[in-house]
Design an enzyme around this catalytic site. Structure first.
Site, mmCIF file in Angstrom:
data_model
loop_
_atom_site.group_PDB
_atom_site.id
_atom_site.type_symbol
_atom_site.label_atom_id
_atom_site.label_comp_id
_atom_site.label_asym_id
_atom_site.label_seq_id
_atom_site.Cartn_x
_atom_site.Cartn_y
_atom_site.Cartn_z
ATOM 1 N N LYS A 28 0.827 -1.217 0.000
ATOM 2 C CA LYS A 28 0.000 0.000 0.000
ATOM 3 C C LYS A 28 0.859 1.264 0.000
ATOM 4 C CE LYS A 28 0.986 0.836 4.365
ATOM 5 N NZ LYS A 28 1.566 2.055 4.959
ATOM 6 N N ASN B 175 4.676 8.373 2.611
ATOM 7 C CA ASN B 175 4.612 8.005 1.199
ATOM 8 C C ASN B 175 3.622 8.880 0.435
ATOM 9 O OD1 ASN B 175 6.363 5.437 1.145
ATOM 10 N ND2 ASN B 175 5.018 5.112 2.895
#
Length: 310
Positions: free
Chosen positions: A168, A233
């Protein structure tokens, strides 16, 4: 709240995640020793009488920690829990695979979920998963961390649990790009919906259970990481969309954005197993500076038309 017997726990990794896990264990009156490479005491002294070792280091730190532990006598009864999300560039292994290879006689468990450290540190409610093929070990770790504000589930699929939390991060970079370019809610929904089966294709090739990706460590972590500016991220993708160079972004981001390294390793796996990963490949090209964020979006939109469930 938790009546479990008090345990001696060593947490390796003094970053935000390691500190958060230490505080969660302390809430339940466990005895915790926190160690990092900046500690003034030795790792061996931290492991004195330890019954559970929690590894909360970045993927780059896993092998150096293991090398130190190999020189220390650790009883076989000690359970090792990895809370690292990433893929090893040397072997393409997940953290638990690295640990199990190094200590084949030890019980290895995985802790992963939609766990933004700063929210948990603020006392906001959250949930996670402890995965282990030995139910007794998973239940024991569950008891260490479960509290009023931190709900802990268990399953028997450490590979799927770990891959969900790892893959993810690549999708979070794409989500950050989507929001940075102000593409709207429809585009974000489409991206996340297509991201999940992409993650599941990797899991299928690597022996994970498909249902695990619909749980907290898969879909749950995907939603949390792709929606929050607290995600490192996500920040990488968002700032790339604003035109910042990757090197500058990595210097600005607090902690390690594991998705950057994971993307590179994931492309290696995709080539090895012939896995169709369109989102990952565009993120990879973007991180390599070979395309712009806008070109990445165009490439995904112009792909050949197909059935949704091919």
């Amino acid at each position: 709240m938790n009546p479990a017997k008090s345990k001696n726990i060593t947490i390796i990794g003094g970053g935000l995640w390691g500190t958060t896990l230490a505080n969660l264990a302390l809430i339940n009156n466990h005895r915790v020793s926190l160690w990092s490479r900046r500690s003034h005491h030795s790792l061996e002294s931290s492991l004195n009488q330890s019954e559970v070792i929690i590894s909360a280091v970045a993927i780059a730190g896993v092998r150096p920690v293991i090398e130190q532990l190999k020189n220390i006598v650790i009883p076989n009864s000690v359970v090792i829990v990895t809370a690292t999300k990433g893929l090893d560039p040397l072997t393409t292994y997940t953290p638990s695979q690295i640990w199990q290879t190094a200590f084949p006689e030890k019980v290895i468990a995985v802790l992963s979920g939609p766990n933004l450290s700063k929210e948990i540190a603020q006392g906001l409610p959250a949930a996670t998963v402890v995965a282990c093929q030995q139910l007794e070990a998973a239940t024991m770790v569950q008891g260490i961390f479960a509290s009023e504000n931190f709900r802990v589930y268990i399953n028997n699929d450490p590979q799927g649990t770990e891959l969900g939390g790892t893959l993810k991060n690549v999708m979070a970079i794409a989500a950050g790009v989507c929001d940075g370019l102000q593409l709207g809610t429809n585009a974000k929904a489409a991206l996340l919906t297509r991201a999940l089966p992409e993650m599941m294709r990797v899991g299928a090739c690597l022996g994970a259970q498909s249902e695990t990706f619909f749980g907290l460590s898969g879909l749950g972590d995907l939603l949390a990481t792709c929606a929050s500016p607290l995600s490192r991220n996500y920040q990488v993708g968002y700032k790339l969309a604003l035109g910042k160079p990757l090197k500058q972004i990595m210097n600005e981001v607090e902690g390690t954005a594991e998705g950057v390294n994971t993307t590179e390793v994931l492309v290696v796996l995709a080539n090895q197993y012939q896995i169709n990963l369109p989102i990952t490949r565009q993120v990879y090209l973007l991180l390599q500076g070979k395309i712009t964020p806008t070109q990445a979006v165009q490439a995904l939109m112009e792909r050949e038309l197909k059935s949704e469930y091919d």
